[in-house]
Design a protein around this motif. Sequence first.
Motif, PDB file in Angstrom:
ATOM      1  N   LEU A 261      -4.252  -6.491  -7.855  1.00 35.54           N
ATOM      2  CA  LEU A 261      -3.874  -5.091  -8.032  1.00 35.54           C
ATOM      3  C   LEU A 261      -3.464  -4.562  -6.662  1.00 35.54           C
ATOM      4  O   LEU A 261      -4.292  -4.406  -5.768  1.00 35.54           O
ATOM      5  CB  LEU A 261      -5.059  -4.287  -8.583  1.00 35.54           C
ATOM      6  CG  LEU A 261      -4.870  -2.781  -8.766  1.00 35.54           C
ATOM      7  CD1 LEU A 261      -3.730  -2.476  -9.703  1.00 35.54           C
ATOM      8  CD2 LEU A 261      -6.168  -2.156  -9.285  1.00 35.54           C
ATOM      9  N   LYS A 262      -2.178  -4.314  -6.480  1.00 30.70           N
ATOM     10  CA  LYS A 262      -1.646  -3.928  -5.181  1.00 30.70           C
ATOM     11  C   LYS A 262      -1.533  -2.405  -5.085  1.00 30.70           C
ATOM     12  O   LYS A 262      -0.878  -1.777  -5.925  1.00 30.70           O
ATOM     13  CB  LYS A 262      -0.269  -4.562  -4.954  1.00 30.70           C
ATOM     14  CG  LYS A 262      -0.245  -6.079  -5.126  1.00 30.70           C
ATOM     15  CD  LYS A 262      -1.190  -6.785  -4.155  1.00 30.70           C
ATOM     16  CE  LYS A 262      -1.108  -8.298  -4.318  1.00 30.70           C
ATOM     17  NZ  LYS A 262      -2.021  -9.018  -3.408  1.00 30.70           N
ATOM     18  N   PRO A 265       0.402   3.157  -0.876  1.00 29.61           N
ATOM     19  CA  PRO A 265       0.569   4.577  -0.573  1.00 29.61           C
ATOM     20  C   PRO A 265       2.011   4.891  -0.176  1.00 29.61           C
ATOM     21  O   PRO A 265       2.722   4.051   0.389  1.00 29.61           O
ATOM     22  CB  PRO A 265      -0.380   4.815   0.605  1.00 29.61           C
ATOM     23  CG  PRO A 265      -1.312   3.657   0.601  1.00 29.61           C
ATOM     24  CD  PRO A 265      -0.542   2.508   0.046  1.00 29.61           C
ATOM     25  N   ALA A 266       2.428   6.123  -0.469  1.00 29.24           N
ATOM     26  CA  ALA A 266       3.759   6.575  -0.064  1.00 29.24           C
ATOM     27  C   ALA A 266       3.798   6.765   1.442  1.00 29.24           C
ATOM     28  O   ALA A 266       2.829   7.211   2.056  1.00 29.24           O
ATOM     29  CB  ALA A 266       4.109   7.881  -0.764  1.00 29.24           C
ATOM     30  N   ALA A 267       4.929   6.405   2.039  1.00 26.65           N
ATOM     31  CA  ALA A 267       5.127   6.593   3.478  1.00 26.65           C
ATOM     32  C   ALA A 267       6.549   7.088   3.700  1.00 26.65           C
ATOM     33  O   ALA A 267       7.503   6.315   3.629  1.00 26.65           O
ATOM     34  CB  ALA A 267       4.884   5.292   4.226  1.00 26.65           C
ATOM     35  N   ASP A 377      -2.418  -2.021   0.551  1.00 27.98           N
ATOM     36  CA  ASP A 377      -1.952  -3.403   0.523  1.00 27.98           C
ATOM     37  C   ASP A 377      -0.511  -3.497   1.008  1.00 27.98           C
ATOM     38  O   ASP A 377      -0.016  -4.582   1.319  1.00 27.98           O
ATOM     39  CB  ASP A 377      -2.033  -3.976  -0.896  1.00 27.98           C
ATOM     40  CG  ASP A 377      -3.470  -4.098  -1.372  1.00 27.98           C
ATOM     41  OD1 ASP A 377      -4.303  -4.667  -0.636  1.00 27.98           O
ATOM     42  OD2 ASP A 377      -3.768  -3.617  -2.485  1.00 27.98           O
ATOM     43  N   GLY A 378       0.160  -2.384   1.028  1.00 23.34           N
ATOM     44  CA  GLY A 378       1.556  -2.276   1.431  1.00 23.34           C
ATOM     45  C   GLY A 378       1.927  -0.810   1.314  1.00 23.34           C
ATOM     46  O   GLY A 378       1.039   0.047   1.191  1.00 23.34           O
ATOM     47  N   PHE A 407       4.915  -8.794   7.693  1.00 21.69           N
ATOM     48  CA  PHE A 407       5.923  -8.687   6.650  1.00 21.69           C
ATOM     49  C   PHE A 407       6.740  -9.967   6.611  1.00 21.69           C
ATOM     50  O   PHE A 407       6.952 -10.627   7.641  1.00 21.69           O
ATOM     51  CB  PHE A 407       6.835  -7.481   6.912  1.00 21.69           C
ATOM     52  CG  PHE A 407       7.725  -7.116   5.754  1.00 21.69           C
ATOM     53  CD1 PHE A 407       7.182  -6.746   4.536  1.00 21.69           C
ATOM     54  CD2 PHE A 407       9.104  -7.158   5.875  1.00 21.69           C
ATOM     55  CE1 PHE A 407       7.990  -6.412   3.460  1.00 21.69           C
ATOM     56  CE2 PHE A 407       9.922  -6.828   4.807  1.00 21.69           C
ATOM     57  CZ  PHE A 407       9.372  -6.456   3.597  1.00 21.69           C
ATOM     58  N   ARG A 408       7.186 -10.328   5.433  1.00 20.05           N
ATOM     59  CA  ARG A 408       7.918 -11.573   5.226  1.00 20.05           C
ATOM     60  C   ARG A 408       9.233 -11.607   6.004  1.00 20.05           C
ATOM     61  O   ARG A 408       9.834 -10.567   6.298  1.00 20.05           O
ATOM     62  CB  ARG A 408       8.217 -11.748   3.731  1.00 20.05           C
ATOM     63  CG  ARG A 408       9.207 -10.723   3.188  1.00 20.05           C
ATOM     64  CD  ARG A 408       9.710 -11.084   1.792  1.00 20.05           C
ATOM     65  NE  ARG A 408       8.659 -11.115   0.801  1.00 20.05           N
ATOM     66  CZ  ARG A 408       8.255 -10.060   0.093  1.00 20.05           C
ATOM     67  NH1 ARG A 408       8.809  -8.870   0.299  1.00 20.05           N
ATOM     68  NH2 ARG A 408       7.302 -10.176  -0.797  1.00 20.05           N
TER      69      ARG A 408
END
Length: 444
Positions: A261-262, A265-267, A377-378, A407-408
Motif C-alpha cells: 500500500l503506497k 502525499p501531494a507535493a 512512500d513517494g 529514484f529510478r
Amino acid sequence: MNAGPMGTVGWRHPDARNDFLSAAYYTETARLLEAAKFDMVFVPDSLAVPRSLGGRFDPAVQYGSGSPRLDPVPVLSLMAGATTRIGLAATTSTGYNEPYNVARSYATLDHLTAGRAGWNVVTSFQDAEAQNFGHDALPPREQRYARAEEFLEATAQLWDSWSDEAIVQDKTTGQFGRPDQVRAVDFKGRYVSTQGPLGVPRPPQGYPVIVQAGASPSGRDFAARWADVIFCSHESIESAVEFYADVKALAVKYGRNPDHLKILPAAAVVVGDSVQDAQARHHAFEDLVEPEAGLSRLAYHINVDLTQYDLDGPLPDLEVAGVMGHYREVLEHARKNDLTIRQLGKWYGARTEGYLVGSAADIADGMQEWIERGAADGFMVVATHVPAAFEDFATKVVPELQRRGLFRTEYEGATLRENLGIPRPERDEWKNRAKSALEAQENR
C-alpha cells in the motif's frame, strides 16, 4: 497531473500553456513525465462546475477554480498512444456511475496499454455533482462509502468473471474461449447490481491499480482494504507521519502487507537555483491569486459555502466537510498562523503542499526526510503550471534524487503494478476485501 489549468491561478502564469483543450497539451506532458521515469500520470475529475461559494458558479468560471474538467478516460487514451511505460490513472466516481461501465472502461484501458491503468476511486464530495444527476444533495458520508464498498466488490467480480486462461483462439478447432472459465456475477446489493460476466476479459494487471484519497475515518478504513495507492495532503510532516502509521496499521489489521500500500502525499514543488530564487518565484505566483479565487477553490474542496461566515473572522470548526483531509490541513494552517477566512483564500489559492520550495537539493532533502521519517512512500508531484513546472522538476530535481539513489533511472517492469512494487491480485482477491469489509462493519 491535473487535466486542465493547475490549482487556481496556474493558467495565469507566464510560462503556462493555454491550450488545455488540445490533444498536444496532454500527449506532450505525458511524454515529458515518461522521459523523467514518473510512475504515472494522474488526471483528476469532478462531475460539476462548483457552486460552493455563494451558491453560484460565477467564481469558478471567472477564476478557473476547479473548472473546467475534460472527461479523463479519453484523455488517458490519448496519453496511452503517446507513451509506452508510464502508468495512466484517472478519477471516476462511484456515486454517479455503475460498476459495469467502470469495470469495462478500465479493463479496456488496461488491455490497450499492456497493464498501465489506474483508477482513483472517489465517492463525490460536492452537492453540485448530485444535482447534475437528479438529486438535491449528496447522501451522507457513511452511505456514500457503503455504496463504494458494494461498487468495488461488484467491479472486482466483473474483472474476475473471466479467468486468465479463458481465451483460447484455436483456429484449428474453432474454439475461441473456454465457457467453463467464464462465469456470471449476479451481484445484488443495496445500492448496485450487475449480472455479468463482463464483456472484456480479465485485465493484464488482474485489477487496474486502485487509488484512493480518503482522509476521514471511513476513507482511511476503505483505503486500507481496497487501495494500492493513497493520495493525501498534509500541512505538516507530523500529521503525515500520523496518517502514514495509522493507514499502514489498518492494512495489517485487514491481513494485507503494508508495503503493498503506497502512500503518496501531494507535493506542489517550486524549484529555483537557490532558496531565495524559489521563494521569489513562489511569491510571484502568490501575487496572481485573488482572495475570492482561493476561497472558491477551498469552498469547492470542503463543500461548504464560506460566505455564510464572517470572511474576516476565523475558519469555524466543521463536523462535516467534503474532503476532510483538505479541511483538516487548512484548519491546522489557519490556527498555526492565526489567519482569517479571507487570508486563507489568498494562501489556499497558491499553497505549496509539503513546503517543498527551494533548490533541487532542498527539494530532495525534503522528500528524503519525509520518506525516512515514515511520512511517505513517494509523492504526487503537483505542477503549479504546465508544462514548465514539470520540466523544472524533471531536469533539476529528478537527477538529484537519482544521484542519491532515491529514484529510478529506468523502469523496473512493464506494468504499473510492477513499477510500483505491488503484486498482481489473484482471481477472487475481492473475497478477502469483502470479508474484511464485513468484519469492519461487525466491529463498529
